[in-house]
Motif scaffolding. Structure first.
Motif, PDB file in Angstrom:
ATOM      1  N   UNK A 115      30.564  51.500  47.229  1.00  0.00           N
ATOM      2  CA  UNK A 115      31.043  50.388  48.027  1.00  0.00           C
ATOM      3  C   UNK A 115      32.547  50.270  47.989  1.00  0.00           C
ATOM      4  N   UNK A 116      33.078  49.112  48.429  1.00  0.00           N
ATOM      5  CA  UNK A 116      34.518  48.875  48.352  1.00  0.00           C
ATOM      6  C   UNK A 116      34.960  48.710  46.904  1.00  0.00           C
ATOM      7  N   UNK A 117      36.238  48.442  46.705  1.00  0.00           N
ATOM      8  CA  UNK A 117      36.780  48.279  45.357  1.00  0.00           C
ATOM      9  C   UNK A 117      35.922  47.329  44.539  1.00  0.00           C
ATOM     10  N   UNK A 118      35.355  47.778  43.414  1.00  0.00           N
ATOM     11  CA  UNK A 118      34.453  46.912  42.647  1.00  0.00           C
ATOM     12  C   UNK A 118      35.198  45.792  41.941  1.00  0.00           C
TER      13      UNK A 118
ATOM     14  N   UNK B 287      32.710  38.894  31.207  1.00  0.00           N
ATOM     15  CA  UNK B 287      33.206  39.776  32.268  1.00  0.00           C
ATOM     16  C   UNK B 287      33.010  39.153  33.649  1.00  0.00           C
ATOM     17  N   UNK B 288      31.905  38.442  33.824  1.00  0.00           N
ATOM     18  CA  UNK B 288      31.700  37.767  35.099  1.00  0.00           C
ATOM     19  C   UNK B 288      32.779  36.737  35.369  1.00  0.00           C
ATOM     20  N   UNK B 289      33.187  36.009  34.337  1.00  0.00           N
ATOM     21  CA  UNK B 289      34.256  35.020  34.494  1.00  0.00           C
ATOM     22  C   UNK B 289      35.585  35.694  34.818  1.00  0.00           C
ATOM     23  N   UNK B 290      35.869  36.820  34.165  1.00  0.00           N
ATOM     24  CA  UNK B 290      37.111  37.544  34.454  1.00  0.00           C
ATOM     25  C   UNK B 290      37.111  38.079  35.884  1.00  0.00           C
ATOM     26  N   UNK B 291      35.978  38.590  36.335  1.00  0.00           N
ATOM     27  CA  UNK B 291      35.896  39.159  37.676  1.00  0.00           C
ATOM     28  C   UNK B 291      36.070  38.102  38.758  1.00  0.00           C
ATOM     29  N   UNK B 292      35.781  36.847  38.420  1.00  0.00           N
ATOM     30  CA  UNK B 292      35.915  35.778  39.411  1.00  0.00           C
ATOM     31  C   UNK B 292      37.367  35.575  39.833  1.00  0.00           C
ATOM     32  N   UNK B 293      38.316  35.980  39.000  1.00  0.00           N
ATOM     33  CA  UNK B 293      39.725  35.798  39.355  1.00  0.00           C
ATOM     34  C   UNK B 293      40.351  37.069  39.929  1.00  0.00           C
ATOM     35  N   UNK B 294      39.610  38.174  39.983  1.00  0.00           N
ATOM     36  CA  UNK B 294      40.140  39.408  40.553  1.00  0.00           C
ATOM     37  C   UNK B 294      39.517  40.622  39.898  1.00  0.00           C
ATOM     38  N   UNK B 295      39.742  41.809  40.466  1.00  0.00           N
ATOM     39  CA  UNK B 295      39.121  43.016  39.913  1.00  0.00           C
ATOM     40  C   UNK B 295      39.607  43.313  38.498  1.00  0.00           C
TER      41      UNK B 295
END
Length: 433
Positions: free
Chosen positions: A35-38, A285-293
């Protein structure tokens, strides 16, 4: 049954012709992904603490930052202690040696590769400040592991009291389920919580004492307040304060759940503990991903999509890894690139047998390289690679049956003895196991 050497050797031309081997760089990694940038790009490692693997991680992160817009790296380290490293990366305040020692758990702040990562991230941010770039363009560091070691778990004191303090500062006292003094009394001294004997002996754990059970109820109520009053708390807190409060809430709940499981006497005890740990990892990790890749770096077993397993003192344990949980939640927004290697001779891991996948890749005589797992599997069609067996417990070989479940494979041919940096002195070090 293992195939013979000729079968795997014959796969080399097909692998090369099928364009399954690439130079390792960020653009090549992203081209392999479905997919696009994960939102979460996971780079696994088969052993800990080797600078050759940390160098690969650092080089990939630099390219992801400079070419692909990544701004956060998360490593397998204590999520609370990691805030000190993040603060250093943001401001440069403090002594780097002390930040590494205090901010990266498991003793891994001693490795030169981790030191270089933090140093480079700080230099990048300093340049961004000089150029007047917005805060969103600056780098962030995070630990995503719980405050846990294989020998013990931390007291929930820090996380629970910090969560209570945040809520008490912004909500009416009548809304809080307890006072700070009540929490302190229930927590008691930290030593019973951190007793290393509790890891092997459930009877030494206080995780199911009445005080611990009451603390779990309070942690749940405090977390519920954090959610129920989110609009007000967002208005009176900075985004950083709100993010930190949620980190404390996740950690308090997770630690109390972990201590409760430490008192379990059933055969599922260690599987439950491993699962709770990786659940905490996935939530962080889910919390970190919420603010960007985010690029995450950890042991392959924490990042793979299948169930993980390990042989421990009570036998084989199995659990769903952080990667499996995130893959279920995020779909194609989660990507996993595993790492395999040829030799770690200072740990007794010599050249891989030629009937293994690692043996085939060792014959490429290139390092590091990026493999397309699908094309590698095509090249191996009709062959049956043998699973490699490691003579050293600290290295987990590649499972040849799982090529279809990874998005990319990094191969490092030879891992030389790494360098530790402790209190300003250099010494020789090896993997953390």
């Amino acid at each position: 049954m293992a195939t013979d050497t000729t079968d795997l050797t014959a796969s080399l031309p097909a692998l090369r012709a099928g364009r399954g081997v690439h130079s390792l760089d960020a653009a090549a990694v992203l081209r392999l992904l479905p997919g696009p940038r994960p939102r979460v790009l996971a780079l696994g490692e088969p052993t800990h603490g080797e600078d050759a693997l940390l160098d690969v991680r650092n080089a990939l992160f630099r390219q992801l930052v400079e070419e692909e817009g990544y701004r956060t790296i998360a490593i397998e380290s204590d999520c609370l202690r990691g805030r000190a490293v993040d603060a250093y990366v943001a401001t440069g305040a403090g002594d780097l040696d002390e930040v590494l020692a205090e901010g990266i758990s498991h003793g891994w702040g001693a490795y030169a590769g981790n030191r270089e990562l933090v140093r480079w991230a700080r230099e990048f941010n300093a340049r961004a400040e000089d150029e007047g770039r917005p805060a969103a363009e600056r780098l962030r560091f995070a630990g995503f592991d719980g405050p846990l070691e294989i020998t013990h778990a931390d007291s929930p004191r820090q996380a629970l009291t910090a969560l209570h303090t945040h809520l008490a500062a912004h909500l009416d006292a009548d809304l809080l389920p307890c006072t700070a003094a009540t929490l302190d009394a229930l927590l008691g001294p930290d030593e019973p919580w951190t007793n290393p004997e509790a890891m092997r002996d459930p009877a030494r754990s206080i995780g199911r004492h009445p005080e611990a059970i009451q603390l779990r109820l309070y942690a749940d109520e405090l977390t519920s307040l954090l959610d129920a009053h989110a609009p007000h708390l967002a208005a009176v807190s900075t985004p950083e304060e709100a993010e930190t409060a949620r980190l404390y809430a996740r950690t308090a709940v997770g630690l109390l759940r972990y201590h409760h499981a430490m008192a379990d006497t059933s055969p599922a005890r260690m599987s439950r503990l491993c699962g709770i740990r990786d659940h905490m990892m996935a939530d962080n990790l889910g919390a970190l991903a919420a603010r960007g890749p985010v690029l995450v770096h950890a042991q392959n077993a924490h990042l793979q999509r299948e169930k993980s397993s390990m042989q421990m003192w009570q036998g084989r344990v199995e659990w769903w890894s952080a990667g499996a949980l995130l893959s279920a939640r995020l779909g194609d927004a989660y990507a996993f690139v595993a790492t395999a290697l040829g030799t770690i001779r200072h740990q007794g891991v010599d050249a891989p047998p030629p009937d293994t996948v690692e043996g085939l890749l060792y014959a490429l005589r290139r390092s590091p390289v990026l493999l397309d797992p699908a094309r590698l599997a095509d090249a191996l069609a009709g062959a049956a690679p043998a699973p490699r067996v490691s003579p050293w417990f600290g290295y987990a070989p590649l499972d040849p049956g799982r090529l279809s479940t990874i998005d990319g494979l990094v191969f490092v041919r030879d891992v030389e003895r790494g360098t530790e940096v402790r209190e300003g002195r250099e010494g020789r070090g090896s993997g953390a196991g």
